[in-house]
Scaffold this motif. Structure first.
Motif, short mmCIF file in Angstrom:
data_model
loop_
_atom_site.label_atom_id
_atom_site.label_comp_id
_atom_site.label_asym_id
_atom_site.label_seq_id
_atom_site.Cartn_x
_atom_site.Cartn_y
_atom_site.Cartn_z
N ASP A 1 -15.74 23.67 11.66
CA ASP A 1 -14.45 22.98 11.58
C ASP A 1 -14.23 22.11 12.82
OD1 ASP A 1 -14.00 24.94 13.44
OD2 ASP A 1 -12.53 26.03 12.25
N HIS B 1 -12.43 23.89 4.64
CA HIS B 1 -11.74 24.71 5.65
C HIS B 1 -10.27 24.98 5.36
CE1 HIS B 1 -15.34 24.31 8.06
NE2 HIS B 1 -15.25 22.99 8.02
N PHE C 1 -6.25 26.48 10.11
CA PHE C 1 -6.58 25.20 9.49
C PHE C 1 -5.69 24.06 9.97
CE2 PHE C 1 -5.36 22.14 6.16
CZ PHE C 1 -6.57 21.45 6.06
#
Length: 595
Positions: free
Chosen positions: A414, A365, A371
């Motif tokens: 994520d 990711h 992020f």
């Protein structure tokens, strides 16, 4: 199928002569030839002393073991390449001296013996083919493989060459010529002993794996070959052009330098990367394979991945932050204090299993727009789950299944789901108050990070506020066992800079407050202003409650925030928890609830 080995005692010249049937190869993954002139002198002096000593004809000089295996008709040297290479250089130096000296029956005899040990023979004529050799170095990152061949074929080393082959060959020449001039009557006895009484124990293994295992067992002269050495050679061998190979060597050296500076190793990077690849394959088995065996599957197919070096360099981004506290102008997340603290906290975890999901998450990711935010949220949740699990069951096996499932879940999202089991938060109180010894550092760091944004000093120790060495007169009404137990509670401990801790030593609280005042650690520095300047068992009890509550609620907060961010999960907070959080806020302020 069981592995097998063959061990034989052989004269050095007889063993080297086997190179006519199976050429000796120093493989790509070996380290460059690095013998020094001092080692050359030691070998020469040892052999000369052996030859000059009084002995009967049955005594031999043992030169050591050579570990090898047959690979496509060649003998691939696993252990002993430095010694074997030196022997070839030594014999070639002797041959040159004999060739340039007066011809005698003895010189012709020994030249004939040496010829069979260095060069192949023409199958038809039986003549020595001196433009070929029985030894070849294919070491990847050595620039001097051709120099070795040139010396063995020509019998000369250029005066301005300073590589180890050239320097040592010239040294062997010098030592032999000096011995010949000073002890001309003994020189042929010396040569006889070399050809007749210098013994090697060749150990021939059936496979490379067996040979490497033997090497790792026998080697006591330095670092054994690492799996990374093998992988480097395999990757190099898969490349097609000289340009690709040249670029790879540069990239490998650059990565090795990064790893060394960050006190990491390429070997470990391959291990972390293995868990990423296993996640890609959907492998959640808790059994961890050896990395050499893992990468060797299907003829090292996994090492053919063109993105391998990029991925290993990306993993180094993380370990530069974890190990060396580096920041990168190109990677904004490396300056994020929350992320840096969480990684520092996880680095105190008592085993390495925390490293694998972190690496998988980063590789998967790191290029996402959000992020930095997601990484912090993931690390916080992960730290809470891992710490809670270890407090309850302080074993590696307790976290393995959850970690392996998490690795694969990270590939899909994520905000992956965690399968570490339900946490009994209230039940953790006693484990926090008096945890197992391996948990103390991470718990003290967690508590300290609720009070500051800066990382803890690189070197800190656990300070007992009330000293471990105390006088019975201090607590005359208490049993020693009660006091000794209280001293080990988390309420009696703080992180403290190593240098200051040495100065503070085992003094009582009032005397140590001036050292606490110099601490850069907020929770420790605060102790300097405590009034009155005493620290009793009641203080430990009070701080036990305060520290335990802070740690517990911080862990719960990380989990609830993560669950709230995941649309698939709804945070479940009891009225009791809400009331406890409200009470803590009123008593200690907002800062205790976040890193």
């Amino acid at each position: 199928m069981a592995s097998s080995i063959e061990v034989n005692k052989k004269k050095v010249c007889d063993f080297l002569a086997e190179g006519k049937e199976h050429k000796f190869i120093v493989p790509e993954y070996q380290r460059p030839y690095e013998w020094t002139e001092e080692q050359v002198d030691t070998l020469f002096d040892d052999l000369w002393e052996f030859s000059a000593s009084e002995k009967d004809d049955s005594e031999d000089y043992f030169l050591g073991c050579i570990v090898f295996f047959e690979n496509d008709g060649e003998y691939e040297i696993i252990d002993g390449q430095q010694r074997l290479t030196s022997l070839f250089l030594f014999l070639r130096a002797i041959y040159v001296s004999l060739e340039n000296g007066q011809e005698t029956p003895e010189s012709k005899n020994f030249m004939s013996k040496i010829e069979k040990s260095i060069w192949p023979e023409d199958e038809m004529t039986g003549e020595v083919v001196k433009n070929q050799t029985l030894l070849e170095s294919r070491v990847v990152d050595s620039q001097y493989g051709d120099v070795l061949t040139e010396i063995l074929t020509s019998g000369a080393a250029k005066d301005d060459n300073e590589d180890h082959y050239s320097v040592n060959f010239r040294r062997f020449q010098k030592r032999f010529q000096q011995a010949s001039a000073e002890n001309s009557l003994s020189i042929y006895r010396f040569l006889l002993d070399i050809t007749k009484h210098v013994i090697i124990f060749p150990i021939q293994a059936d496979t490379q794996e067996t040979a490497l295992r033997i090497f790792s067992t026998l080697n006591d002269r330095g670092l054994p070959l690492s799996d990374a050495d093998i992988f480097k050679a395999k990757i190099y061998g898969f490349l097609d052009t000289d340009k690709d190979k040249e670029d790879f060597i540069k990239d490998w050296k650059a990565l090795d330098e990064r790893a060394t500076e960050a006190e990491e190793s390429i070997q470990k990077l391959f291990q972390y990367y293995m868990f990423y690849l296993r996640a890609l394959d959907g492998d959640t088995a808790t059994t961890t394979p050896g990395i050499r065996r893992y990468y060797a599957e299907d003829k090292f197919k996994r090492l053919k991945n063109p993105g391998l070096m990029d991925d290993l360099n990306a993993l180094m981004d993380v370990w530069e932050v974890v190990n060396a506290r580096m920041e990168s102008a190109d990677l904004a997340w490396t300056s994020n204090s929350g992320i840096r603290k969480q990684l520092n906290l996880l680095n105190m975890y008592p085993n390495e299993f925390w490293k694998y999901p972190v690496g998988v998450f980063y590789l998967t990711h790191k290029d996402n727009d959000d992020f930095e935010e997601k990484f912090l949220r993931f690390l916080s949740k992960f730290a809470a789950e891992m710490i809670a699990k270890f407090l309850k069951s302080p074993t590696v096996s307790a976290v393995k299944p959850g970690v392996m499932k998490l690795n694969t879940a990270i590939l899909e999202s994520d905000t992956p789901s965690f399968e570490f089991g339900t946490v009994d938060w209230q039940g953790l109180r006693d484990q926090i108050k008096l945890p197992n010894k391996r948990s103390f550092r991470m718990l003290l760091a967690l508590h300290a990070y609720t009070q500051q944004d800066d990382l803890l000093p690189a070197k800190w120790e656990i300070e007992h506020i009330f000293p471990k060495k105390w006088q019975a007169s201090h607590f005359p009404t208490y049993d020693d066992s009660i006091v000794n137990e209280k001293i080990e509670h988390i309420g009696n401990k703080v992180p403290f800079e190593k240098k200051l801790n040495i100065v503070a030593s085992n003094g009582y609280f009032g005397k140590k407050q001036k050292e606490y005042a110099q601490s850069t650690i907020a929770v420790t520095e605060t102790l300097a202003s405590k009034d009155p300047s005493t620290w009793e068992l009641a203080d430990i009890d009070e701080r036990d409650v305060r520290v335990t509550d802070t740690i517990l609620e911080t862990l719960k907060k990380w989990c609830s925030e993560y669950d709230a961010s995941d649309n698939s999960a709804s945070p479940q907070i009891s009225e009791e928890d809400v009331e406890l959080v409200r009470a803590l806020k009123e008593k200690y302020g907002e800062s205790i609830l976040g890193i």
